[in-house]
Design a protein around this motif. Structure first.
Motif, mmCIF file in Angstrom:
data_model
loop_
_atom_site.group_PDB
_atom_site.id
_atom_site.type_symbol
_atom_site.label_atom_id
_atom_site.label_comp_id
_atom_site.label_asym_id
_atom_site.label_seq_id
_atom_site.Cartn_x
_atom_site.Cartn_y
_atom_site.Cartn_z
ATOM 1 N N GLY A 1 15.702 -32.984 0.122
ATOM 2 C CA GLY A 1 17.043 -32.580 -0.291
ATOM 3 C C GLY A 1 17.338 -31.136 0.070
ATOM 4 O O GLY A 1 18.127 -30.851 0.975
ATOM 5 N N TYR A 2 16.675 -30.231 -0.627
ATOM 6 C CA TYR A 2 16.904 -28.809 -0.357
ATOM 7 C C TYR A 2 16.364 -28.392 1.012
ATOM 8 O O TYR A 2 16.989 -27.616 1.728
ATOM 9 C CB TYR A 2 16.266 -27.953 -1.452
ATOM 10 C CG TYR A 2 17.030 -27.997 -2.745
ATOM 11 C CD1 TYR A 2 18.089 -27.134 -2.989
ATOM 12 C CD2 TYR A 2 16.704 -28.916 -3.737
ATOM 13 C CE1 TYR A 2 18.801 -27.181 -4.165
ATOM 14 C CE2 TYR A 2 17.418 -28.982 -4.925
ATOM 15 C CZ TYR A 2 18.468 -28.106 -5.133
ATOM 16 O OH TYR A 2 19.198 -28.163 -6.305
ATOM 17 N N GLY A 3 15.202 -28.911 1.390
ATOM 18 C CA GLY A 3 14.584 -28.500 2.645
ATOM 19 C C GLY A 3 15.148 -29.188 3.869
ATOM 20 O O GLY A 3 14.993 -28.687 4.992
ATOM 21 N N GLY A 4 15.789 -30.343 3.693
ATOM 22 C CA GLY A 4 16.380 -31.038 4.820
ATOM 23 C C GLY A 4 15.388 -31.691 5.760
ATOM 24 O O GLY A 4 15.705 -32.002 6.910
ATOM 25 N N GLY A 5 14.156 -31.908 5.306
ATOM 26 C CA GLY A 5 13.143 -32.514 6.164
ATOM 27 C C GLY A 5 12.502 -31.500 7.088
ATOM 28 O O GLY A 5 12.586 -30.291 6.882
ATOM 29 N N THR A 6 11.867 -31.970 8.124
ATOM 30 C CA THR A 6 11.120 -31.077 9.019
ATOM 31 C C THR A 6 12.037 -30.392 10.021
ATOM 32 O O THR A 6 13.073 -30.932 10.432
ATOM 33 C CB THR A 6 10.036 -31.842 9.792
ATOM 34 O OG1 THR A 6 10.673 -32.795 10.659
ATOM 35 C CG2 THR A 6 9.084 -32.564 8.849
ATOM 36 N N LEU A 7 11.637 -29.217 10.431
ATOM 37 C CA LEU A 7 12.353 -28.489 11.489
ATOM 38 C C LEU A 7 12.207 -29.210 12.826
ATOM 39 O O LEU A 7 13.129 -29.238 13.645
ATOM 40 C CB LEU A 7 11.806 -27.063 11.602
ATOM 41 C CG LEU A 7 12.458 -26.170 12.667
ATOM 42 C CD1 LEU A 7 13.936 -25.948 12.357
ATOM 43 C CD2 LEU A 7 11.728 -24.823 12.744
ATOM 44 N N SER A 8 11.049 -29.826 13.040
ATOM 45 C CA SER A 8 10.779 -30.512 14.301
ATOM 46 C C SER A 8 11.577 -31.811 14.443
ATOM 47 O O SER A 8 11.745 -32.326 15.549
ATOM 48 C CB SER A 8 9.288 -30.832 14.413
ATOM 49 O OG SER A 8 8.894 -31.756 13.402
ATOM 50 N N GLY A 9 12.055 -32.341 13.317
ATOM 51 C CA GLY A 9 12.767 -33.606 13.347
ATOM 52 C C GLY A 9 11.849 -34.811 13.255
ATOM 53 O O GLY A 9 12.312 -35.950 13.133
ATOM 54 N N ARG A 10 10.557 -34.583 13.289
ATOM 55 C CA ARG A 10 9.596 -35.673 13.143
ATOM 56 C C ARG A 10 9.444 -36.029 11.654
ATOM 57 O O ARG A 10 9.760 -35.229 10.785
ATOM 58 C CB ARG A 10 8.228 -35.253 13.700
ATOM 59 C CG ARG A 10 8.202 -35.061 15.212
ATOM 60 C CD ARG A 10 6.831 -34.525 15.624
ATOM 61 N NE ARG A 10 6.692 -34.382 17.070
ATOM 62 C CZ ARG A 10 6.205 -35.312 17.875
ATOM 63 N NH1 ARG A 10 5.815 -36.474 17.370
ATOM 64 N NH2 ARG A 10 6.108 -35.101 19.173
ATOM 65 N N PRO A 11 8.926 -37.217 11.362
ATOM 66 C CA PRO A 11 8.720 -37.590 9.959
ATOM 67 C C PRO A 11 7.735 -36.660 9.245
ATOM 68 O O PRO A 11 6.771 -36.180 9.853
ATOM 69 C CB PRO A 11 8.143 -39.011 10.059
ATOM 70 C CG PRO A 11 8.591 -39.521 11.386
ATOM 71 C CD PRO A 11 8.609 -38.321 12.290
ATOM 72 N N VAL A 12 8.008 -36.419 7.966
ATOM 73 C CA VAL A 12 7.080 -35.638 7.141
ATOM 74 C C VAL A 12 5.817 -36.461 6.916
ATOM 75 O O VAL A 12 5.893 -37.653 6.600
ATOM 76 C CB VAL A 12 7.706 -35.269 5.789
ATOM 77 C CG1 VAL A 12 6.686 -34.572 4.893
ATOM 78 C CG2 VAL A 12 8.923 -34.383 5.979
ATOM 79 N N ARG A 13 4.659 -35.832 7.060
ATOM 80 C CA ARG A 13 3.411 -36.541 6.761
ATOM 81 C C ARG A 13 2.829 -36.089 5.430
ATOM 82 O O ARG A 13 2.315 -36.889 4.656
ATOM 83 C CB ARG A 13 2.388 -36.310 7.870
ATOM 84 C CG ARG A 13 1.177 -37.246 7.743
ATOM 85 C CD ARG A 13 0.171 -37.039 8.840
ATOM 86 N NE ARG A 13 -0.823 -38.119 8.803
ATOM 87 C CZ ARG A 13 -2.051 -37.998 9.280
ATOM 88 N NH1 ARG A 13 -2.449 -36.870 9.863
ATOM 89 N NH2 ARG A 13 -2.888 -39.016 9.200
ATOM 90 N N THR A 14 2.899 -34.790 5.154
ATOM 91 C CA THR A 14 2.296 -34.267 3.930
ATOM 92 C C THR A 14 2.884 -32.903 3.603
ATOM 93 O O THR A 14 3.541 -32.268 4.448
ATOM 94 C CB THR A 14 0.762 -34.141 4.081
ATOM 95 O OG1 THR A 14 0.180 -33.735 2.838
ATOM 96 C CG2 THR A 14 0.391 -33.119 5.151
#
Length: 516
Positions: free
Chosen positions: A362-375
């Motif tokens: 939500g606040y972070g908007g996911g990864t900067l790379s656009g790849r799925p978060v792993r951990t």
């Protein structure tokens, strides 16, 4: 409105400075506008975030470069609207960071105009025991990582007889992915001074020390400037606000040893010794700095104190308003720090209980790379790796502990699917071997043997046997280390093995680092 009458806020925060804020400020001054070097609002992906004062409020302009200044002052540049109305900020509950980014950190007058010193004034009207009781009733716990109730610690110092007592602020902040202490001191240093002065009154201390790492030159300068102003205006010194309280405050700069984030190592360093963990008992609250009773608290803990001691808008007690926030035994707010591979890094202050998923996605908007978060690693370099499937965990002390993780200082470092968890486990052991003070064998030797075991696992040598050996080393370090340096290093190692066993199998990771 002419340029000379416009007030323009350009952050002097180190993060903003690192991406050109000083050059932007110089360009604004050259254009004839009045410049205020405020702290950062915590939306670090927008820095330098320049705010122009208007009748509607302070309008923000993101990622401003010197060449953009003329357009910004003319109102012709793209803006993000009134910053105070930005959804990323309005959805937060800022307590310790209530003034950061809003006030001029160099102006004691501005601090008072925004509610500063009201907590101190009220505290001075109460007895020491009454102040301690309100802090206890608020549920405030140490924000440095241990989560120990502040009121209990203060009560111990107050009730321990001594001719001299101290307040010591732990501003070492050595955890990777953490920066809240730095940002609050750079953006609102008077809050820390007020919190420490209230603490001094509560425990009967006459001297205070802020132990800060040498890597924070901007914070050191801001704090020293604020301390000088506090002395000039009677908030520090021989007779604080005419109350009879004598309190002197000093800044001491450490050399950057991670172990000095541990309270007893910090006290050794303050005394001019090599930073080493002290065996306990006695605890610092009874025998701390130079053998005297010492209240040792983290920056964020102390910065919560002024609000707790102030009266709320409706006249009710601040401690009660603070205690109403949070979840379970985790009361109040936590300043979360979003870092690593994340699209929107920065500061999020919310009541305990928000989910890790809401913070990262939500606040972070996911990864900067656009790849799925792993951990995400929660709680610093000694914290556990939480897999994406576990992101619905509430962010409070007890809920995280039940999952084998910890809150720590509130740092959250995000990794995408390319992360090699075997390498991250190796890093945890290597970090401990480098930063260990060396006083106890489980930490000093165990971490070195841990690096060796990880190297063999990564090389595919006797993986099963070395995983057994590694687990045995972790057990010894957890049970036998003198402090959390060695005692918690197994947490990231064992969580990585538990949640990502495929990365520890022979040839489980290609050279690219992506799981196969």
């Amino acid at each position: 409105m002419t340029a000379s009458t416009v007030r323009v806020f350009v952050p002097g925060d180190a993060a903003a400075v690192s991406v050109g804020a000083d050059d932007v400020a110089a360009a604004v001054e050259a254009a004839g506008a009045q410049v205020v070097r405020n702290g950062s609002r915590g939306m670090l992906w927008l820095e330098p975030l320049v705010e122009v004062e208007t009748d509607a409020g302070r309008v923000g302009y993101a990622n401003v470069a010197p060449g953009d200044v003329d357009a910004v002052l003319a109102g012709n540049a793209a803006d993000i609207g009134v910053v105070d109305q930005h959804p990323w900020l309005t959805s937060q509950r800022r307590v310790s960071f209530a003034r950061v980014g809003i006030v001029d950190p160099a102006s004691i007058t501005d601090y008072e105009a925004h509610g500063g010193w009201t907590g101190l004034r009220r505290a001075l009207s109460l007895s020491s025991a009454e102040v301690v009781q309100e802090v206890t009733d608020s549920g405030l716990r140490g924000r440095g990582g241990a989560g120990f109730p502040a009121g209990i610690k203060w009560k111990t110092v107050l009730e321990t007889a001594s001719d001299l007592k101290f307040v010591a602020c732990n501003f070492d902040e050595g955890d990777s992915g953490t920066f809240a202490d730095r940002m609050v001191v750079e953006g609102d240093p008077f809050t820390l001074i007020e919190g420490m002065t209230i603490t001094a009154h509560a425990v009967g201390a006459s001297e205070g020390y802020v132990y800060v790492r040498s890597e924070y030159p901007h914070a050191i300068a801001a704090l020293r400037r604020a301390i000088d102003a506090a002395y000039t205006h009677g908030y520090l010194g021989a007779d604080v606000l005419g109350s009879g309280l004598a309190f002197d405050l000093h800044v001491r700069v450490g050399a950057g040893a991670y172990i000095c984030g541990e309270e007893s190592s910090m006290l050794d360093s303050l005394e001019g010794k090599r930073g080493e963990v002290r065996a306990k008992p006695p605890i610092p609250a009874i025998s701390g700095l130079w053998g005297r009773p010492t209240a040792v608290n983290n920056v964020l803990t102390l910065c919560a104190v002024p609000m707790i001691l102030s009266s709320s808008v409706d006249g009710g007690p601040g401690w009660k308003r603070y205690a109403e926030l949070g979840a379970g035994r985790s009361r109040g707010t936590q300043v979360f720090q979003l870092a690593g591979n994340i699209k929107q890094g920065g500061i999020v202050e919310l009541p305990f209980g928000v989910s890790l998923r809401e913070l990262v996605e939500g606040y972070g908007g996911g990864t900067l790379s656009g790849r799925p978060v792993r951990t995400a690693q929660v709680g610093g370099p000694l914290g556990a790796y939480v897999p994406e499937a576990g992101f619905d965990v509430p962010m409070d002390y007890e809920a995280l502990a039940e999952t084998g993780a910890m809150l720590g200082h509130g740092g959250i470092v995000v990794f995408d699917e390319t992360v090699d968890m075997a390498q991250m486990a190796r890093f945890a052991m290597e970090f401990c071997s480098i930063e260990s003070c060396g006083k106890c064998t489980p930490c000093r030797v165990g971490s070195t043997r841990g690096v060796e075991a990880m190297d063999r696992i990564i090389a595919g040598q006797d993986v099963a046997a070395n995983l057994v050996l590694l687990d045995d080393l972790c057990d010894t370090m957890t049970k036998g280390s003198l402090c959390a340096m060695g005692g918690l290093t197994p947490m990231p190692v064992q969580s990585a093995i538990k949640h990502f066993p495929e990365d520890f199998e022979p040839h489980g990771i290609e050279q690219s680092g992506a799981p196969v």
